[in-house]
Design a protein around this motif. Structure first.
Motif, mmCIF file in Angstrom:
data_model
loop_
_atom_site.group_PDB
_atom_site.id
_atom_site.type_symbol
_atom_site.label_atom_id
_atom_site.label_comp_id
_atom_site.label_asym_id
_atom_site.label_seq_id
_atom_site.Cartn_x
_atom_site.Cartn_y
_atom_site.Cartn_z
ATOM 1 N N LYS A 169 -28.171 63.692 41.334
ATOM 2 C CA LYS A 169 -27.451 63.634 40.075
ATOM 3 C C LYS A 169 -27.990 62.517 39.180
ATOM 4 C CE LYS A 169 -24.164 65.703 39.324
ATOM 5 N NZ LYS A 169 -23.949 67.012 38.679
ATOM 6 N N VAL A 185 -29.909 62.716 35.446
ATOM 7 C CA VAL A 185 -29.495 61.974 34.258
ATOM 8 C C VAL A 185 -30.648 61.164 33.697
ATOM 9 C CG1 VAL A 185 -27.988 60.110 33.446
ATOM 10 C CG2 VAL A 185 -27.064 61.895 34.908
ATOM 11 N N GLU A 205 -32.984 63.073 31.324
ATOM 12 C CA GLU A 205 -32.222 63.739 30.271
ATOM 13 C C GLU A 205 -33.131 64.196 29.120
ATOM 14 O OE1 GLU A 205 -29.982 65.498 27.893
ATOM 15 O OE2 GLU A 205 -29.111 64.808 29.785
ATOM 16 N N LYS A 231 -23.053 58.353 31.572
ATOM 17 C CA LYS A 231 -23.610 59.701 31.720
ATOM 18 C C LYS A 231 -23.094 60.390 32.978
ATOM 19 C CE LYS A 231 -27.906 58.960 29.103
ATOM 20 N NZ LYS A 231 -27.596 57.636 28.558
ATOM 21 N N LEU A 232 -22.942 59.634 34.081
ATOM 22 C CA LEU A 232 -22.413 60.231 35.311
ATOM 23 C C LEU A 232 -20.966 60.674 35.118
ATOM 24 C CD1 LEU A 232 -23.917 57.820 38.004
ATOM 25 C CD2 LEU A 232 -24.619 60.161 37.485
ATOM 26 N N GLU A 239 -21.152 63.969 33.541
ATOM 27 C CA GLU A 239 -21.492 64.995 34.537
ATOM 28 C C GLU A 239 -20.255 65.412 35.328
ATOM 29 O OE1 GLU A 239 -24.486 66.480 35.115
ATOM 30 O OE2 GLU A 239 -25.243 65.464 33.327
ATOM 31 N N LEU A 275 -18.314 67.846 33.293
ATOM 32 C CA LEU A 275 -18.990 69.151 33.270
ATOM 33 C C LEU A 275 -18.776 69.910 34.574
ATOM 34 C CD1 LEU A 275 -22.339 68.171 31.548
ATOM 35 C CD2 LEU A 275 -20.760 69.901 30.714
ATOM 36 N N ASP A 276 -18.847 69.215 35.695
ATOM 37 C CA ASP A 276 -18.780 69.879 37.004
ATOM 38 C C ASP A 276 -17.370 70.283 37.404
ATOM 39 O OD1 ASP A 276 -21.505 69.537 37.199
ATOM 40 O OD2 ASP A 276 -21.386 67.761 38.488
ATOM 41 N N ASN A 286 -25.979 63.679 27.291
ATOM 42 C CA ASN A 286 -26.148 64.728 28.306
ATOM 43 C C ASN A 286 -25.000 65.723 28.264
ATOM 44 O OD1 ASN A 286 -24.509 62.522 29.256
ATOM 45 N ND2 ASN A 286 -24.584 63.381 31.310
ATOM 46 N N LEU A 287 -23.783 65.230 27.992
ATOM 47 C CA LEU A 287 -22.627 66.125 27.891
ATOM 48 C C LEU A 287 -22.776 67.059 26.703
ATOM 49 C CD1 LEU A 287 -19.783 66.938 28.825
ATOM 50 C CD2 LEU A 287 -18.876 65.100 27.398
ATOM 51 N N LYS A 317 -25.642 69.765 27.394
ATOM 52 C CA LYS A 317 -25.311 70.794 28.377
ATOM 53 C C LYS A 317 -24.197 71.713 27.892
ATOM 54 C CE LYS A 317 -27.071 68.362 32.429
ATOM 55 N NZ LYS A 317 -26.813 67.871 33.796
#
Length: 496
Positions: A7, A11, A14, A173-174, A177, A180-181, A255-256, A259
């Motif tokens: 993960k 990131v 990116e 950023k994590l 993620e 998103l997940d 990143n969000l 995606k």
């Protein structure tokens, strides 16, 4: 641990990061975010960055799985504001001790903590944050969260961002993620519309977003989800049904945004609500993006009418400050979107920018600064405290705008200082926010205390033998008052 490593690598690579995209293949693998240097966590670790992004989601419980100190140092790290729920202000931690680590009780204690929160508060979701300790001993956070979600019938979201993973920006950023997940797309709204948007990277510091949202409401634009400022879990879960998005802080959640564009076709742009011109441009861009997505083009005309009305009001209010602040010199020691948006905002009323930092700023941020200032000499990557003090003590700036960590440098140099980072007490976004920012700068610069503290101290003046010690202005005023008072008698005061 391998899942976390994959993960993090994703990131780092990116594609939405302009800086990373400009590198060669070998350099791109290294990543666009600096890893955390051991012992140098003053700027924040990955765990801290994840909490910053997710903590303002106000109706969920945030459970830190680790020692007590991790939660104690991060539970209220930003001045975000809520218009309703207060659960996010409550600290939850498993409070792991040495005995728990030795006896392998970490996962059992985490499951018990989730159950207690469910029974006592009944939140729509619980976010679980592993820390360095629990990540190193190998607690399976994903498995515990999945089992707890099945057992208790609520969303339990693992946020895999232990502190040792990297910097605060990586933790931002994590956190994206994790949304998103496990969150975005898990619910469907009852009333999706052609004027729904998402605002990403807006933290509602000191209630700033509440100065912007009424403008969008007047245009008939609905904020489906503001992530994370004053957010609700259900709104974020339905964020995939928005028609467009605006990214306020690209270094945190680019990143969000990318995606969500790939998965659900939600186009985005990067903008700012700091300053009159930037706020107007942001409203125009939102309207234009919605029209491209199928909204009625008449919204473009209504947007221009609104902008004309609000700009006229704001400029009328700022007219009183222009003669007082024209030519005043400002030094900015901040970063990110504020490194260019605040610069542009201040230059609009005639304030001179003698320097601005670009720490944590993207390539796009730096290009904007160059276009605004027309001079690279006013741009610095990072200025040490000694250099800041030298610049301020030589009176090269009339005020310092920065975060709380450098306020004492300005105070030591006897220079006005104003907080524009996350600890600030006043909202500066939108048209009204710009007026408030200028008002606070004027109050700081014109404060009479600076004339007094810059006078030499009495003990620094050594008079010759028999010479009277020079008095300061304030002492002269006091002496004059005493002399006038000494000529009075008790009869002058009447009866007590």
């Amino acid at each position: 641990m391998s899942l976390l490593r994959d993960k993090i690598q994703g990131v780092f690579n990116e594609p939405g990061c302009e800086k990373n995209r400009g590198k060669d293949a070998k350099a791109r693998k290294v990543g666009c975010s600096k890893p955390l240097t051991p012992g140098a966590a003053a700027g924040g670790c990955a765990f801290d960055g994840a909490k910053i992004v997710l903590q303002p989601i106000t109706d969920v419980a945030h459970l830190v799985h680790g020692p007590l100190a991790c939660e104690g140092n991060s539970w209220d790290n930003r001045g975000a504001a809520s218009s309703g729920p207060t659960l996010w202000r409550t600290s939850f931690t498993t409070d792991l001790t040495e005995l728990d680590v030795v006896m392998g009780q970490g996962e059992r204690k985490l499951f018990k903590g989730i159950r207690e929160i469910k029974e006592a508060y009944g939140p729509p979701a619980i976010f679980v944050y592993p820390t360095c300790v629990t990540a190193l001993i190998g607690d399976d956070i994903e498995a515990v969260c999945q089992r707890a979600a099945e057992k208790f019938g609520l969303a339990v979201v693992p946020v895999n961002a232990p502190g040792f993973a990297g910097s605060k920006n990586l933790g931002n950023k994590l956190a994206g993620e994790a949304l998103l997940d496990h969150v975005i797309g898990t619910a469907e709204p009852d009333d999706p519309g052609p004027y729904d948007i998402n605002i990403l990277g807006e933290f509602n510091l000191s209630g700033e977003f509440w100065l912007v949202k009424p403008l969008l409401d007047r245009l008939g634009i609905r904020v489906r989800a503001c992530i994370p400022g004053d957010a609700r879990y259900f709104d974020i879960a339905c964020a995939h049904r928005a028609r467009a998005a605006m990214v306020v802080c690209s270094t945190a959640l680019i990143n969000l945004a990318r995606k969500m564009d790939e998965r659900w076709g939600i186009p985005f742009f990067e903008g700012s609500f700091y300053g009159i011109t930037d706020t107007s441009d942001a409203l125009r861009n939102i309207a234009e993006l919605l029209v491209k997505q199928g909204a009625d083009p008449e919204i473009l005309g209504r947007t221009e009418v609104l902008i004309a009305e609000e700009e006229a009001i704001a400029w009328k209010k700022l007219a009183a400050y222009r003669p007082r602040l024209a030519g005043k010199r400002v030094l900015l020691n901040t970063g990110g979107v504020k490194s260019w948006s605040v610069v542009h905002a201040l230059m609009e009323i005639g304030i001179e920018i003698v320097g601005t930092s670009v720490k944590k700023s993207t390539v796009e941020d730096k290009e904007r600064i160059k276009q605004i200032l027309k001079d690279d000499n006013h741009i610095f990557e990072q200025m040490a405290a000694r250099e800041l003090y030298a610049m301020l003590s030589e009176h090269k700036a009339d005020i310092l705008l920065s975060g709380g960590r450098t306020q004492f440098v300005a105070l030591k140099a006897k220079t006005p200082w104003l907080d524009i980072n996350q600890e600030r007490q006043h909202p500066y976004a939108g048209y009204d926010g710009m007026v408030e920012l200028v008002r606070q700068i004027d109050l700081a610069i014109q404060n009479p205390i600076w004339c007094q503290v810059r006078e030499p101290a009495p003990w620094d003046c050594q008079p010759a033998v028999g010479e009277e010690l020079p008095r300061t202005k304030s002492e002269n005023v006091t002496l004059h008052a005493v002399q006038e008072f000494s000529g009075t008698t008790a009869a002058d005061f009447g009866e007590c």
